[in-house]
Design an enzyme around this catalytic site. Sequence first.
Site, PDB file in Angstrom:
ATOM      1  N   ASP A 211     -12.788  24.456 -34.071  1.00 34.93           N
ATOM      2  CA  ASP A 211     -11.735  24.014 -35.000  1.00 34.93           C
ATOM      3  C   ASP A 211     -11.837  22.515 -35.166  1.00 34.93           C
ATOM      4  OD1 ASP A 211      -8.987  23.508 -36.230  1.00 34.93           O
ATOM      5  OD2 ASP A 211      -8.816  25.634 -35.823  1.00 34.93           O
TER       6      ASP A 211
ATOM      7  N   THR B 118     -10.782  34.072 -44.440  1.00 34.36           N
ATOM      8  CA  THR B 118     -10.059  33.036 -45.185  1.00 34.36           C
ATOM      9  C   THR B 118      -9.769  33.464 -46.633  1.00 34.36           C
ATOM     10  OG1 THR B 118     -11.148  31.342 -43.844  1.00 34.36           O
ATOM     11  CG2 THR B 118     -10.178  30.602 -45.918  1.00 34.36           C
ATOM     12  N   ASN B 119      -8.560  33.169 -47.077  1.00 31.59           N
ATOM     13  CA  ASN B 119      -8.136  33.482 -48.451  1.00 31.59           C
ATOM     14  C   ASN B 119      -8.440  32.355 -49.437  1.00 31.59           C
ATOM     15  OD1 ASN B 119      -7.046  36.069 -48.635  1.00 31.59           O
ATOM     16  ND2 ASN B 119      -5.135  35.441 -47.641  1.00 31.59           N
TER      17      ASN B 119
ATOM     18  N   HIS C  78      -8.733  41.643 -52.565  1.00 29.70           N
ATOM     19  CA  HIS C  78      -7.577  41.476 -51.695  1.00 29.70           C
ATOM     20  C   HIS C  78      -6.590  40.612 -52.457  1.00 29.70           C
ATOM     21  CE1 HIS C  78      -5.235  41.108 -48.117  1.00 29.70           C
ATOM     22  NE2 HIS C  78      -5.404  39.812 -48.018  1.00 29.70           N
TER      23      HIS C  78
HETATM   24  O1  TXD Z   1      -6.690  39.991 -45.129  1.00 26.51           O
HETATM   25  C1  TXD Z   1      -7.006  38.846 -45.045  1.00 26.51           C
HETATM   26  N1  TXD Z   1      -8.231  38.474 -45.367  1.00 26.51           N
HETATM   27  C2  TXD Z   1      -6.050  37.816 -44.570  1.00 26.51           C
HETATM   28  C3  TXD Z   1      -6.380  36.437 -44.788  1.00 26.51           C
HETATM   29  C4  TXD Z   1      -4.848  38.159 -43.919  1.00 26.51           C
HETATM   30  C5  TXD Z   1      -4.040  37.183 -43.405  1.00 26.51           C
HETATM   31  C6  TXD Z   1      -4.352  35.763 -43.500  1.00 26.51           C
HETATM   32  N2  TXD Z   1      -5.517  35.477 -44.244  1.00 26.51           N
HETATM   33  C7  TXD Z   1      -6.033  34.104 -44.313  1.00 26.51           C
HETATM   34  O2  TXD Z   1      -6.683  33.794 -43.079  1.00 26.51           O
HETATM   35  C8  TXD Z   1      -5.052  32.988 -44.472  1.00 26.51           C
HETATM   36  O3  TXD Z   1      -4.627  32.892 -45.796  1.00 26.51           O
HETATM   37  C9  TXD Z   1      -5.894  31.821 -44.030  1.00 26.51           C
HETATM   38  O4  TXD Z   1      -6.732  31.405 -45.105  1.00 26.51           O
HETATM   39  C10 TXD Z   1      -6.783  32.382 -42.935  1.00 26.51           C
HETATM   40  C11 TXD Z   1      -6.407  31.947 -41.525  1.00 26.51           C
HETATM   41  O5  TXD Z   1      -5.098  32.315 -41.225  1.00 26.51           O
HETATM   42  P1  TXD Z   1      -4.368  31.741 -39.905  1.00 26.51           P
HETATM   43  O6  TXD Z   1      -3.011  32.342 -39.872  1.00 26.51           O
HETATM   44  O7  TXD Z   1      -5.243  31.868 -38.723  1.00 26.51           O
HETATM   45  O8  TXD Z   1      -4.243  30.209 -40.303  1.00 26.51           O
HETATM   46  P2  TXD Z   1      -4.051  28.931 -39.343  1.00 26.51           P
HETATM   47  O9  TXD Z   1      -3.245  29.282 -38.144  1.00 26.51           O
HETATM   48  O10 TXD Z   1      -3.573  27.835 -40.229  1.00 26.51           O
HETATM   49  O11 TXD Z   1      -5.523  28.613 -38.842  1.00 26.51           O
HETATM   50  C12 TXD Z   1      -6.475  28.029 -39.653  1.00 26.51           C
HETATM   51  C13 TXD Z   1      -7.234  27.068 -38.792  1.00 26.51           C
HETATM   52  C14 TXD Z   1      -6.396  25.864 -38.312  1.00 26.51           C
HETATM   53  O12 TXD Z   1      -6.399  25.814 -36.908  1.00 26.51           O
HETATM   54  C15 TXD Z   1      -7.123  24.666 -38.931  1.00 26.51           C
HETATM   55  O13 TXD Z   1      -7.116  23.515 -38.089  1.00 26.51           O
HETATM   56  C16 TXD Z   1      -8.513  25.224 -39.103  1.00 26.51           C
HETATM   57  O14 TXD Z   1      -8.335  26.554 -39.534  1.00 26.51           O
HETATM   58  N3  TXD Z   1      -9.338  24.486 -40.058  1.00 26.51           N
HETATM   59  C17 TXD Z   1     -10.660  24.325 -39.895  1.00 26.51           C
HETATM   60  N4  TXD Z   1     -11.492  24.743 -38.923  1.00 26.51           N
HETATM   61  C18 TXD Z   1     -12.785  24.392 -39.029  1.00 26.51           C
HETATM   62  N5  TXD Z   1     -13.282  23.672 -40.052  1.00 26.51           N
HETATM   63  C19 TXD Z   1     -12.474  23.239 -41.043  1.00 26.51           C
HETATM   64  N6  TXD Z   1     -12.961  22.525 -42.054  1.00 26.51           N
HETATM   65  C20 TXD Z   1     -11.102  23.553 -40.986  1.00 26.51           C
HETATM   66  N7  TXD Z   1     -10.034  23.285 -41.776  1.00 26.51           N
HETATM   67  C21 TXD Z   1      -8.962  23.862 -41.203  1.00 26.51           C
END
Ligand code: TXD
EC number: 1.1.1.37
Length: 319
Positions: free
Chosen positions: A34, A120-121, A176
């Site tokens: 992350d 990711t969405n 989706h």
């Molecule tokens: O069915 C489906 N596909 C989905 C999709 C169902 C539910 C949620 N869905 C999507 O999953 C939601 O719309 C998000 O796009 C993702 C991740 O959901 P989550 O609830 O885990 O989101 P968080 O808690 O915000 O975690 C995202 C993490 C966070 O810790 C950021 O610091 C990190 O992503 N992040 C990154 N990591 C690495 N590299 C980069 N560039 C980066 N940017 C943010």
Amino acid sequence: MARNKIALIGAGQIGGTLALLAGMKALGDIVLFDVAEGVPEGKALDLAELTPVEGFDAAYAGASSYDAIAGADVVIVTAGVARKPGMSRDDLLAINLKVMEQVGAGVRKYAPDAFVICITNPLDAMVWALQRSSGLPPEKVVGMAGVLDSARLRYFLAEEFGVSVEDVTAFVMGGHGDTMVPLVRYSTVGGIPVPDLIRMGWTSEERIAAIVQRTRDGGAEIVNLLKSGSAFYAPAASAIAMAESYLRDKKRVLPVAALLDGEYGLRDIYVGVPAVIGARGVERIVEVELDRSERAMFDRSVAAVEGLVEACLKIAPGL
Ligand code: TXD
């Protein structure tokens, strides 16, 4: 035999749950990656401290540099920004597209042999961008949405009929989003299709229509309840089912976002379809027969995905 390596790109709500489930299911050693300082390391240490209690051996590591994912067998991507109340999945597009480009470059360099699952969405556009930017073969890059959407439909149907969730199968295709295509005709209880159950008086057309709508709105229902963030337990479990089918060569038939190459008369587009997931990744795409109204729903869903991909290409023409 050495343990498999599972890299989780994004150590947020879903990433943390993925790490827990992958460990509990003994899928392999786990790296959480992350950009949020300290978060992947903190979660990895917390999870490592759980292993003696639960009694499983898995190494957990946290990282913020891509070399940590070197040689991963499976990469699951949740990096990006999650949906907030009132925000559509599409609003996320521009921000998360940039993230996919970074992740794709990291995977291309350090884990080119991995099976990559994007969460990711907006899902269907992000998995497309990830496949393009990573350059991995399409059968090794899939999106998770259908397993979750059909799990929601299964749960609602089990509740409606007062039967075990285990005996309910459900089938959701398409992108989706609000245009997903829940196929009632291919959804069953103990092998009995739902339309037969309507005829048998177990439920009514109206109640099934309401359940279908609730499935379509399943993500938003949880976002509205949570107020901040979106669903994470069921999405994580769904991606783990896909990872497990790949790692253990189970050849499960799961609805996944896969790159179509002529199936359903479409090409070069990621959209939710049933597929066999085994050691070679997407081993086969199942082409079910759709009746006229199902096909119309599917086409509408495909058009929505195409719109998102076009929007991506406007932002990043090089993709
Ligand atoms: O069915 C489906 N596909 C989905 C999709 C169902 C539910 C949620 N869905 C999507 O999953 C939601 O719309 C998000 O796009 C993702 C991740 O959901 P989550 O609830 O885990 O989101 P968080 O808690 O915000 O975690 C995202 C993490 C966070 O810790 C950021 O610091 C990190 O992503 N992040 C990154 N990591 C690495 N590299 C980069 N560039 C980066 N940017 C943010």
